[in-house]
Design a protein around this motif. Structure first.
Motif, PDB file in Angstrom:
ATOM      1  N   SER A 187       0.862  -1.175   0.000  1.00 30.35           N
ATOM      2  CA  SER A 187       0.000   0.000   0.000  1.00 30.35           C
ATOM      3  C   SER A 187       0.892   1.215   0.000  1.00 30.35           C
ATOM      4  O   SER A 187       1.798   1.329   0.802  1.00 30.35           O
ATOM      5  CB  SER A 187      -0.919   0.004   1.230  1.00 30.35           C
ATOM      6  N   ALA A 188       0.624   2.141  -0.887  1.00 26.96           N
ATOM      7  CA  ALA A 188       1.518   3.284  -1.086  1.00 26.96           C
ATOM      8  C   ALA A 188       0.988   4.506  -0.359  1.00 26.96           C
ATOM      9  O   ALA A 188      -0.213   4.775  -0.354  1.00 26.96           O
ATOM     10  CB  ALA A 188       1.656   3.580  -2.573  1.00 26.96           C
ATOM     11  N   PHE A 189       1.894   5.248   0.235  1.00 26.90           N
ATOM     12  CA  PHE A 189       1.564   6.518   0.886  1.00 26.90           C
ATOM     13  C   PHE A 189       2.435   7.589   0.271  1.00 26.90           C
ATOM     14  O   PHE A 189       3.561   7.341  -0.117  1.00 26.90           O
ATOM     15  CB  PHE A 189       1.815   6.445   2.395  1.00 26.90           C
ATOM     16  N   SER A 190       1.913   8.831   0.204  1.00 23.77           N
ATOM     17  CA  SER A 190       2.693   9.907  -0.402  1.00 23.77           C
ATOM     18  C   SER A 190       3.870  10.265   0.476  1.00 23.77           C
ATOM     19  O   SER A 190       3.803  10.187   1.687  1.00 23.77           O
ATOM     20  CB  SER A 190       1.814  11.142  -0.604  1.00 23.77           C
ATOM     21  N   LEU A 191       4.958  10.684  -0.149  1.00 27.45           N
ATOM     22  CA  LEU A 191       6.164  11.115   0.546  1.00 27.45           C
ATOM     23  C   LEU A 191       6.284  12.614   0.389  1.00 27.45           C
ATOM     24  O   LEU A 191       6.289  13.131  -0.714  1.00 27.45           O
ATOM     25  CB  LEU A 191       7.408  10.431  -0.048  1.00 27.45           C
ATOM     26  N   ALA A 196       4.917  19.876  13.350  1.00 31.31           N
ATOM     27  CA  ALA A 196       3.678  19.358  12.783  1.00 31.31           C
ATOM     28  C   ALA A 196       3.849  17.987  12.167  1.00 31.31           C
ATOM     29  O   ALA A 196       2.883  17.389  11.717  1.00 31.31           O
ATOM     30  CB  ALA A 196       3.175  20.333  11.709  1.00 31.31           C
ATOM     31  N   ALA A 197       5.070  17.483  12.174  1.00 33.75           N
ATOM     32  CA  ALA A 197       5.345  16.249  11.430  1.00 33.75           C
ATOM     33  C   ALA A 197       4.511  15.079  11.892  1.00 33.75           C
ATOM     34  O   ALA A 197       4.048  14.275  11.085  1.00 33.75           O
ATOM     35  CB  ALA A 197       6.826  15.897  11.535  1.00 33.75           C
ATOM     36  N   ALA A 198       4.320  14.960  13.214  1.00 26.44           N
ATOM     37  CA  ALA A 198       3.558  13.813  13.705  1.00 26.44           C
ATOM     38  C   ALA A 198       2.122  13.863  13.205  1.00 26.44           C
ATOM     39  O   ALA A 198       1.540  12.832  12.863  1.00 26.44           O
ATOM     40  CB  ALA A 198       3.584  13.780  15.227  1.00 26.44           C
ATOM     41  N   ALA A 199       1.549  15.078  13.158  1.00 25.96           N
ATOM     42  CA  ALA A 199       0.180  15.201  12.689  1.00 25.96           C
ATOM     43  C   ALA A 199       0.084  14.995  11.188  1.00 25.96           C
ATOM     44  O   ALA A 199      -0.866  14.415  10.679  1.00 25.96           O
ATOM     45  CB  ALA A 199      -0.378  16.571  13.065  1.00 25.96           C
ATOM     46  N   LEU A 200       1.077  15.508  10.462  1.00 25.38           N
ATOM     47  CA  LEU A 200       1.076  15.355   9.010  1.00 25.38           C
ATOM     48  C   LEU A 200       1.391  13.933   8.591  1.00 25.38           C
ATOM     49  O   LEU A 200       0.976  13.475   7.528  1.00 25.38           O
ATOM     50  CB  LEU A 200       2.119  16.309   8.389  1.00 25.38           C
ATOM     51  N   VAL A 201       2.133  13.220   9.474  1.00 25.90           N
ATOM     52  CA  VAL A 201       2.563  11.844   9.219  1.00 25.90           C
ATOM     53  C   VAL A 201       3.196  11.729   7.843  1.00 25.90           C
ATOM     54  O   VAL A 201       2.680  11.068   6.949  1.00 25.90           O
ATOM     55  CB  VAL A 201       1.392  10.843   9.350  1.00 25.90           C
ATOM     56  N   TRP A 202       4.331  12.433   7.674  1.00 26.79           N
ATOM     57  CA  TRP A 202       5.149  12.149   6.517  1.00 26.79           C
ATOM     58  C   TRP A 202       5.503  10.684   6.611  1.00 26.79           C
ATOM     59  O   TRP A 202       5.963  10.238   7.656  1.00 26.79           O
ATOM     60  CB  TRP A 202       6.438  12.960   6.552  1.00 26.79           C
ATOM     61  N   GLY A 203       5.367   9.968   5.580  1.00 22.51           N
ATOM     62  CA  GLY A 203       5.753   8.580   5.743  1.00 22.51           C
ATOM     63  C   GLY A 203       5.409   7.704   4.586  1.00 22.51           C
ATOM     64  O   GLY A 203       4.947   8.148   3.558  1.00 22.51           O
ATOM     65  N   GLN A 254      11.307  12.459   7.889  1.00 18.15           N
ATOM     66  CA  GLN A 254      10.218  11.631   7.389  1.00 18.15           C
ATOM     67  C   GLN A 254       9.858  10.538   8.382  1.00 18.15           C
ATOM     68  O   GLN A 254      10.715   9.780   8.834  1.00 18.15           O
ATOM     69  CB  GLN A 254      10.607  10.996   6.051  1.00 18.15           C
ATOM     70  N   VAL A 255       8.596  10.469   8.744  1.00 17.87           N
ATOM     71  CA  VAL A 255       8.090   9.387   9.566  1.00 17.87           C
ATOM     72  C   VAL A 255       7.824   8.197   8.659  1.00 17.87           C
ATOM     73  O   VAL A 255       7.262   8.343   7.582  1.00 17.87           O
ATOM     74  CB  VAL A 255       6.788   9.813  10.280  1.00 17.87           C
ATOM     75  N   TYR A 256       8.239   7.012   9.087  1.00 16.76           N
ATOM     76  CA  TYR A 256       8.032   5.819   8.268  1.00 16.76           C
ATOM     77  C   TYR A 256       7.417   4.716   9.114  1.00 16.76           C
ATOM     78  O   TYR A 256       7.605   4.640  10.321  1.00 16.76           O
ATOM     79  CB  TYR A 256       9.348   5.336   7.650  1.00 16.76           C
ATOM     80  N   LYS A 279       9.228   1.049  12.260  1.00 22.60           N
ATOM     81  CA  LYS A 279       8.649   2.393  12.314  1.00 22.60           C
ATOM     82  C   LYS A 279       9.609   3.331  13.028  1.00 22.60           C
ATOM     83  O   LYS A 279      10.411   2.914  13.858  1.00 22.60           O
ATOM     84  CB  LYS A 279       7.294   2.369  13.022  1.00 22.60           C
ATOM     85  N   GLY A 280       9.514   4.601  12.695  1.00 26.76           N
ATOM     86  CA  GLY A 280      10.369   5.598  13.324  1.00 26.76           C
ATOM     87  C   GLY A 280      10.323   6.897  12.556  1.00 26.76           C
ATOM     88  O   GLY A 280       9.407   7.154  11.762  1.00 26.76           O
TER      89      GLY A 280
END
Length: 468
Positions: A3-7, A19-26, A376-378, A393-394
């Motif tokens: 399953s693909a998520f935008s980076l 804001a990274a945690a809320a945006l969930v870069w990953g 980037q959150v992954y 994850k991290g």
């Protein structure tokens, strides 16, 4: 399947980091594999063992001034205190001057290669500063004599030491506000010499092994500065009688540095997996780095009480097919996460990750670097057809923020008259700061803002953080 998520881009690190945690870069990828797995993916910790601690307040500190882009920003500079899980206290200084420090963030002892110190040719000088200044040198009169000052207080010593560290960790143009602290910072910066990275307090290598039932899986080697470690064997039902033994097959309950441990798997056992843990009480070496998975400022150890440290290793076994041992580790030198897959089976191990298929042949061990963007959150899983597997994850935090953007923060229990920070009103952080925060303007008013239960002193105008 996958399953693909935008980076998203990892730039604009100031407000973006908060804001990274809320945006969930990953990214999230469920890999198809040929190996056996459990119904639920096991999360793989991405650390090499050692101390785990929760950060508290900035305890001993003075003031400093950052000079950037023709403007000055006043910040608090000094020692944090961290509480170690299962016992112990740590004292740390921050690296990555412009990054936020989240109160109560959980930190893990980490190699320099997994932090912004990776690739920093002057990182060894930071360790020299730590070894030769406060609190390792707690004779303030002697330290003052070396720096050519008189009347050095603990606050001056902490501020001067932090300033000297920032000059090497961030390349920052920063000065201590107090003359005594400034002279100490200059002395430390001038006299610092390169020292090697200290060894981890406790780790197991490798962190994962695999093989067939009826075999001793391993070895897993203990590396520690403790006199001895306690070995906790598998207790889960899935272990099915698996024992932890030495190379002669004797059950092991304690070990020392260099000990080789094995998982003794019964021949009649069903396919499965389990883990062991080791624990010790020791002082963590000065200069060890500590990172958090919550976008909280990287710390470097200045002092340790006797503290509890631990490490874990896993084992996976099967009668046939691919038999894999999976491990993950941040690799800041390559800008990503290293996934190591060792296949002890008689069939290839195939999985899909980030849209690409990867195959590890039988009897082969390979390391694949998953490239990520900074901050980037992954969160991805390499799992079996039944939905099981290993989850990684991290967040990738490999670079100092720099002063071009955003917010800097440190937790404070109370304000010092000269400390300042910035806040856009939406965080749970107490602030101290850096460039891009609150440049000092003559005659500007002082406002007191309550953020997350801590008082923050803002000086001058507040810049708008860059949009993400």
């Amino acid at each position: 399947m996958s399953s693909a998520f935008s980076l998203s881009s990892g730039r604009g690190r100031g407000a973006a980091r908060l804001a990274a945690a809320a945006l969930v870069w990953g990214l999230a990828t469920a890999g198809t594999i040929a190996a056996a797995g459990t119904a639920t993916a096991d999360e793989i910790p991405q650390n090499q063992g050692g101390a785990t601690a929760t950060i508290g307040d900035l305890k001993t500190y003075g003031s400093a001034v950052i000079h950037e882009n023709g403007e000055d920003s006043w910040v608090s500079a000094g020692l944090f205190e961290m509480s170690v899980e299962n016992g112990g206290m740590l004292q740390t200084y921050g690296v990555d001057l412009h990054s936020p420090t989240q109160r109560d963030a959980r930190y893990q002892e980490t190699s320099w290669n997994g932090t912004s110190l990776s690739g920093n040719a002057k990182a060894g000088r930071i360790r020299w500063i730590l070894e030769n200044s406060y609190p390792q040198v707690n004779d303030l009169a002697a330290l003052a004599g070396k720096a050519g000052v008189t009347g050095l207080t603990e606050q001056d010593a902490a501020a001067g030491t932090q300033v000297a560290i920032w000059r090497y960790s961030d390349g920052a143009d920063v000065d201590a506000a107090a003359p005594q602290a400034q002279k100490l910072a200059d002395y430390l910066e001038k006299n610092a010499r390169d020292l090697a990275e200290p060894e981890v307090s406790l780790t197991l290598a490798p962190a994962a092994v695999s093989g067939r039932p009826g075999e001793r899986l391993g070895p897993v080697t203990v590396h520690t500065n403790a006199g001895s470690v306690t070995v906790t064997p598998p207790t889960d039902i899935a272990a099915g009688g698996v024992r932890v033994v030495d190379q002669d097959g004797r059950a092991v309950t304690s070990a020392t540095n260099g000990s080789r441990l094995f998982f003794d798997v019964p021949a009649e056992g069903a396919d499965g997996s389990t883990s062991l843990t080791v624990q010790a009480s020791t002082t963590v070496p000065v200069g060890r780095a500590f990172t958090s998975e919550t976008h909280s400022q990287t710390q470097i150890l200045a002092g340790s009480s006797e503290s509890t440290v631990s490490a874990a290793a896993s084992a996976n076994w099967a009668a046939k097919g691919a038999i894999t041992a999976l491990a993950a580790q941040k690799n800041c030198a390559k800008g990503g996460v290293d996934i190591t897959a060792a296949n002890k089976g008689d069939a290839a191990f195939t999985f899909e990750l980030m849209g690409d298929e990867h195959t590890v042949a039988a009897g082969v061990s390979e390391t694949l670097t998953i490239p990520l963007q900074e901050d980037q959150v992954y969160d991805f899983t390499i799992g079996g057809a039944d939905g099981g597997g290993k989850r990684f994850k991290g967040v990738l935090d490999c670079k100092t923020q720099g002063g071009a953007s955003g917010i800097a923060a440190q937790t404070l229990s109370e304000p010092s008259p000269a400390s300042v920070g910035g806040s856009d009103g939406g965080t749970d952080l107490a602030e101290t700061g850096g460039s891009g925060l609150t440049p000092v303007i003559a005659g500007a008013a002082i406002a007191l803002v309550l953020v997350g239960g801590a008082v923050v002193v803002l000086v001058g105008r507040k810049q708008t953080p860059p949009q993400v």
